[in-house]
Design a protein around this motif. Sequence first.
Motif, PDB file in Angstrom:
ATOM      1  N   VAL A 152      46.325  28.340  19.054  1.00 31.26           N
ATOM      2  CA  VAL A 152      46.109  27.455  20.206  1.00 31.26           C
ATOM      3  C   VAL A 152      46.605  28.083  21.502  1.00 31.26           C
ATOM      4  O   VAL A 152      47.674  28.686  21.545  1.00 31.26           O
ATOM      5  N   HIS A 153      45.765  27.948  22.533  1.00 35.92           N
ATOM      6  CA  HIS A 153      46.196  28.209  23.907  1.00 35.92           C
ATOM      7  C   HIS A 153      46.655  26.854  24.431  1.00 35.92           C
ATOM      8  O   HIS A 153      45.838  25.992  24.748  1.00 35.92           O
ATOM      9  N   ALA A 154      47.975  26.697  24.525  1.00 38.18           N
ATOM     10  CA  ALA A 154      48.546  25.394  24.830  1.00 38.18           C
ATOM     11  C   ALA A 154      49.007  25.310  26.284  1.00 38.18           C
ATOM     12  O   ALA A 154      49.991  25.935  26.674  1.00 38.18           O
TER      13      ALA A 154
ATOM     14  N   VAL B   4      46.622  41.413  17.808  1.00 35.55           N
ATOM     15  CA  VAL B   4      45.792  40.298  17.333  1.00 35.55           C
ATOM     16  C   VAL B   4      45.214  39.465  18.483  1.00 35.55           C
ATOM     17  O   VAL B   4      44.671  38.391  18.242  1.00 35.55           O
ATOM     18  N   HIS B   5      45.290  39.978  19.708  1.00 32.26           N
ATOM     19  CA  HIS B   5      44.829  39.146  20.839  1.00 32.26           C
ATOM     20  C   HIS B   5      44.248  40.000  21.966  1.00 32.26           C
ATOM     21  O   HIS B   5      44.970  40.439  22.864  1.00 32.26           O
ATOM     22  N   THR B   6      42.939  40.238  21.932  1.00 31.68           N
ATOM     23  CA  THR B   6      42.281  40.942  23.039  1.00 31.68           C
ATOM     24  C   THR B   6      40.976  40.230  23.424  1.00 31.68           C
ATOM     25  O   THR B   6      40.388  39.511  22.612  1.00 31.68           O
TER      26      THR B   6
ATOM     27  N   ILE C 181      48.025  37.442  37.871  1.00 33.52           N
ATOM     28  CA  ILE C 181      47.506  36.104  37.575  1.00 33.52           C
ATOM     29  C   ILE C 181      46.906  36.093  36.177  1.00 33.52           C
ATOM     30  O   ILE C 181      45.941  36.813  35.873  1.00 33.52           O
ATOM     31  N   CYS C 182      47.544  35.324  35.329  1.00 31.61           N
ATOM     32  CA  CYS C 182      47.069  35.136  33.962  1.00 31.61           C
ATOM     33  C   CYS C 182      47.550  33.753  33.546  1.00 31.61           C
ATOM     34  O   CYS C 182      48.387  33.158  34.210  1.00 31.61           O
ATOM     35  N   SER C 183      46.989  33.265  32.450  1.00 31.22           N
ATOM     36  CA  SER C 183      47.381  31.937  31.990  1.00 31.22           C
ATOM     37  C   SER C 183      47.743  32.000  30.520  1.00 31.22           C
ATOM     38  O   SER C 183      46.955  32.507  29.736  1.00 31.22           O
TER      39      SER C 183
HETATM   40  O1  URP Z   1      44.790  34.641  31.570  1.00 31.59           O
HETATM   41  C1  URP Z   1      44.417  34.857  30.432  1.00 31.59           C
HETATM   42  N1  URP Z   1      45.292  34.866  29.469  1.00 31.59           N
HETATM   43  N2  URP Z   1      43.134  35.104  30.178  1.00 31.59           N
HETATM   44  C2  URP Z   1      42.592  35.374  28.919  1.00 31.59           C
HETATM   45  C3  URP Z   1      42.111  34.190  28.204  1.00 31.59           C
HETATM   46  C4  URP Z   1      43.233  33.477  27.518  1.00 31.59           C
HETATM   47  O2  URP Z   1      43.647  32.444  27.986  1.00 31.59           O
HETATM   48  O3  URP Z   1      43.728  33.924  26.489  1.00 31.59           O
END
Ligand code: URP
Length: 449
Positions: free
Chosen positions: A177-179, A55-57, A279-281
């Motif tokens: 939400v991206h919290a 559910v998240h791409t 690196i991701c958020s």
């Molecule tokens: O670092 C990420 N997760 N990038 C994709 C956009 C998001 O925050 O879901």
Amino acid sequence: MDLVIKNGTVVTTSEMFSADVGVQNGKIAAIGQNLSGDEIVDASGLLVLPGGIDVHTHLQMDVGKFSTADSYFAGTRAAACGGVTTVFDFALQDFGENMVDTIKRRETLCAPQAAVDYAFHVAIKDISGNLLDSMKQAVEYGVPTFKIYMVYDIGVSDGDFYRALEESAKIGARISVHAENREIIDLLTKRFVKEGKTDPWHHYLSRAEFTEGEAVSRAITWAVSAGAPLYIVHLACKEGVEALIKARKAGHKIYAETCPQYLNFTSEVYKREDGHLFICSPPVKGKESNEALWQAIKDGYIDTVATDHCPFQKTDKDEGLTDFTKSPNGCAGVETMFPYILSEANRGRISFSRAVELCCTSPAALFGCADKGSLTPGKDADIVLYDPSLDVTIANKNMHSDVDHTIWEDVTLSGYPVQTYSKGKLVYKNGEFVGSPGWGRFIQRKLDN
Ligand code: URP
Ligand code: ZN
Ligand code: ZN
């Protein structure tokens, strides 16, 4: 019947049993013994599972000067090869754009390319003027789920977030939400840059554990106050898990997803030579958070596992080699999610039934995919055959995404999918994609809020 999968072990959210699975006209027609059909597939020694739902791409997405490496075709091809038969993508609203136009714009791009079924969430940027009303129009169009970012330059104000929550409660929608706390992250980032601390480890420190945890708590407080359900995407930290559990124990409709990168790795990855590739958020968090996520999975508080598949080519990621602020955020994962969670089940960490619940049944139920999520007569024949005796060491050269690296390189999984069917059609077999672009269909959804 058109197809019968014989002698396998069928997995549901509550049990595992030997049965034949019969398929007719792309639907599951029967689960039983001694079924006969035109085509027989022998699944002796294999598990027979519903197709995974991611559910998240973020496919074919532009972020500043970067674009994600997977087109809708490449991303859904990779999904099929990892046993995922439904992919949700984020349709990012333009400022001033009616949200139905946002969806249609992405649908036009996706339809001729999709190798498996797909759905959209709208990522909301703008609810000024009458654009708030377009949330209801999106619901009527079959897209009842929306994402709000509390971070990045596309993050909305607290007031707009609250208005969107209130609206979602009225119209049978749900906000994801991206919290994370944008202002504190900005402050810490600027401070580290000034001090010349720009290695990947400082990406993790700039988005310190509490910056996610406190944002999760705030988002929950607002959702509860607005009488709205809320889904927390890519939950990665212990404080957030604690806030989730508190809300759930109080009876609130707060749901959460986590991702394999938070389950398999810890923040130690940012000390690796290739740390910038992670690196991701939110960033991958510390060991305590990792353990809290696993415990919440075992205790049933985390509802789904999804990927946040957001792949960028290595040359793009390399811009962040010595300065984390220059790296596009995100990692690939759509092909490795279901194999990883099943591997954890195969190793005994969770049951296969729980793996099916996390990756198939629960996402289908939560996101209103009535025809998906379990091997039940009448549902789409989205089926995965899984060989628990096949150990696979992940190598990007064997993956089916267009991205040129994976953070999962050299990770060995216990067991692996060997066949994937999308609506009764074979789309993946023994390491090869055998599907075709345009096979996937748009899924119109309605929530059970
Ligand atoms: O670092 C990420 N997760 N990038 C994709 C956009 C998001 O925050 O879901
Ligand atoms: Zn996000
Ligand atoms: Zn994301």
